[in-house]
Design an enzyme around this catalytic site. Structure first.
Site, PDB file in Angstrom:
ATOM      1  N   LYS A  52       0.843  -1.208   0.000  1.00 44.22           N
ATOM      2  CA  LYS A  52       0.000   0.000   0.000  1.00 44.22           C
ATOM      3  C   LYS A  52       0.876   1.256   0.000  1.00 44.22           C
ATOM      4  CE  LYS A  52      -3.646  -2.589   2.308  1.00 44.22           C
ATOM      5  NZ  LYS A  52      -4.259  -2.999   3.575  1.00 44.22           N
ATOM      6  N   GLN A  96      -3.782  -1.644   9.879  1.00 37.75           N
ATOM      7  CA  GLN A  96      -3.750  -2.983   9.291  1.00 37.75           C
ATOM      8  C   GLN A  96      -4.265  -4.023  10.290  1.00 37.75           C
ATOM      9  OE1 GLN A  96      -2.845  -3.558   5.996  1.00 37.75           O
ATOM     10  NE2 GLN A  96      -3.581  -5.622   6.352  1.00 37.75           N
ATOM     11  N   ASP A 119     -10.615   2.671   4.718  1.00 35.15           N
ATOM     12  CA  ASP A 119     -10.867   1.229   4.633  1.00 35.15           C
ATOM     13  C   ASP A 119     -12.367   0.938   4.636  1.00 35.15           C
ATOM     14  OD1 ASP A 119      -8.768  -0.521   4.233  1.00 35.15           O
ATOM     15  OD2 ASP A 119      -8.069  -0.417   6.303  1.00 35.15           O
TER      16      ASP A 119
END
Ligand code: NDP
Length: 296
Positions: A52, A96, A119
């Site tokens: 990412k 994450q 997200d």
């Protein structure tokens, strides 16, 4: 059978974003800035966060990677998220997952400002998505929709079977495929570990989204001729022939299923790169929004 090439489509999306960032720079405007938080040193998480951050730099976004020790307390992580929420330079925040066991995923997700939740995991974004309102859509389902859109796959009136009901993949996928949108209007069956007759349900599906995390679970006898297969699963299985010591396996037994279907995503180079492309699109949108847009 046609391959749904997630790597190719994600490259096209990233090129588009790169041009848009170039334009922002020419106009002297702010470029998107993503903050990624990694707690501990889980190998797969390191790889995902690394990819990412690398993508941010390829397309001209700024990124800040915060690495925290595995024994970081929940309070410290929540304080860091608070700082990122209040940092006017940060447009998007991703933490994450999975987090170490002593930290509550739920508390952490709820702490992220919905307008920076690229997200798309925050209940506010999930609620808006369910109601069909503009929202950050969870990156993996969002990436799958972008893939279906690119290949002009007709979803209207189709029967989609989604295997797996997690909050980040299966459940939002089932909502999106059933929504009244160009990549929706399916009749959806959402399956999980208590679903009886799973094979029979899969055999009735025009579209199967396999998101259960069980390598090669979906076999040829579970797939109708001509079905569209989206394989979300990524599991590291030991493989001594690989330098890394492992191979990546999807949830679909690709070799035997591929000849039966109309379209199929490979693993790797399928849903994985699309997840990153969707995250980048969400981050761009967050930046636009913070610069005075009105999407969210
Ligand atoms: P979770 O473990 O959170 O959820 C798995 C789901 O599958 C659960 O709902 C579970 O049911 C269901 N399930 C498990 N076993 C069976 C079974 N035998 N039959 C039917 N359903 C079953 O996983 P995630 O959704 O987070 O991830 C799924 C997979 O996708 C993983 O391999 C993950 O690595 C991958 N992934 C890939 C991404 C990408 O970018 N390509 C992004 C995110 C995930 P129950 O609820 O009853 O327990």
């Amino acid at each position: 059978m046609e391959l749904l090439d997630g790597q190719l489509v994600s490259n096209i999306i990233k090129e588009g974003l790169k041009l848009q960032v170039g334009q922002l720079t020419v106009e002297g405007k702010k470029v998107p800035h993503l903050a990624a938080v990694l707690v501990g040193n889980n190998g797969a998480s390191e790889t995902y966060v690394g990819a990412k951050v690398k993508t941010c730099s390829e397309i001209g976004f700024r990124s800040t990677l915060l690495r925290l020790d595995a024994d970081t307390s929940e309070n410290r992580l929540l304080n860091i998220i608070d700082d990122l929420n209040n940092d006017v330079d940060i447009d998007g925040i991703l933490v994450q997952l999975p987090l170490p066991k002593h930290i509550s995923d739920e508390k952490v997700i709820n702490a992220i400002l919905p307008s920076k939740d690229v997200d798309g995991f925050h209940p506010i974004n999930v609620g808006k998505m369910v109601q069909g309102l503009p929202a950050f859509i969870s990156a993996t389902p969002h990436g799958i929709l972008l893939l279906l859109e690119h290949y002009k796959i007709n979803t209207k009136g189709k029967h989609a079977v989604v295997v797996g009901r997690s909050n980040i993949v299966g459940r939002p996928m089932s909502v999106l495929l059933s929504s009244n949108t160009p990549t929706g209007n399916c009749t959806v069956t959402l399956c999980h570990s208590h679903t009886p007759n799973l094979s029979e349900l899969c055999r009735q599906a025009d579209i199967i989204v396999a998101a259960l995390g069980k390598p090669e679970f979906v076999t040829a006898d579970m797939v109708k001729e001509g079905a569209v297969i989206i394989d979300v699963g990524i599991t590291r299985v030991p493989d001594s022939s690989k330098k890394s010591g492992f191979a990546l396996k999807g949830d679909v037994k690709f070799d035997e299923v591929a000849p039966r279907c109309s379209y199929i995503t490979p693993v790797p180079r399928g849903v994985g790169p699309m997840t990153i492309a969707a995250l980048m699109k969400n981050t761009f949108m967050a930046c636009e929004e913070r610069s005075g847009g009105s999407l969210i």
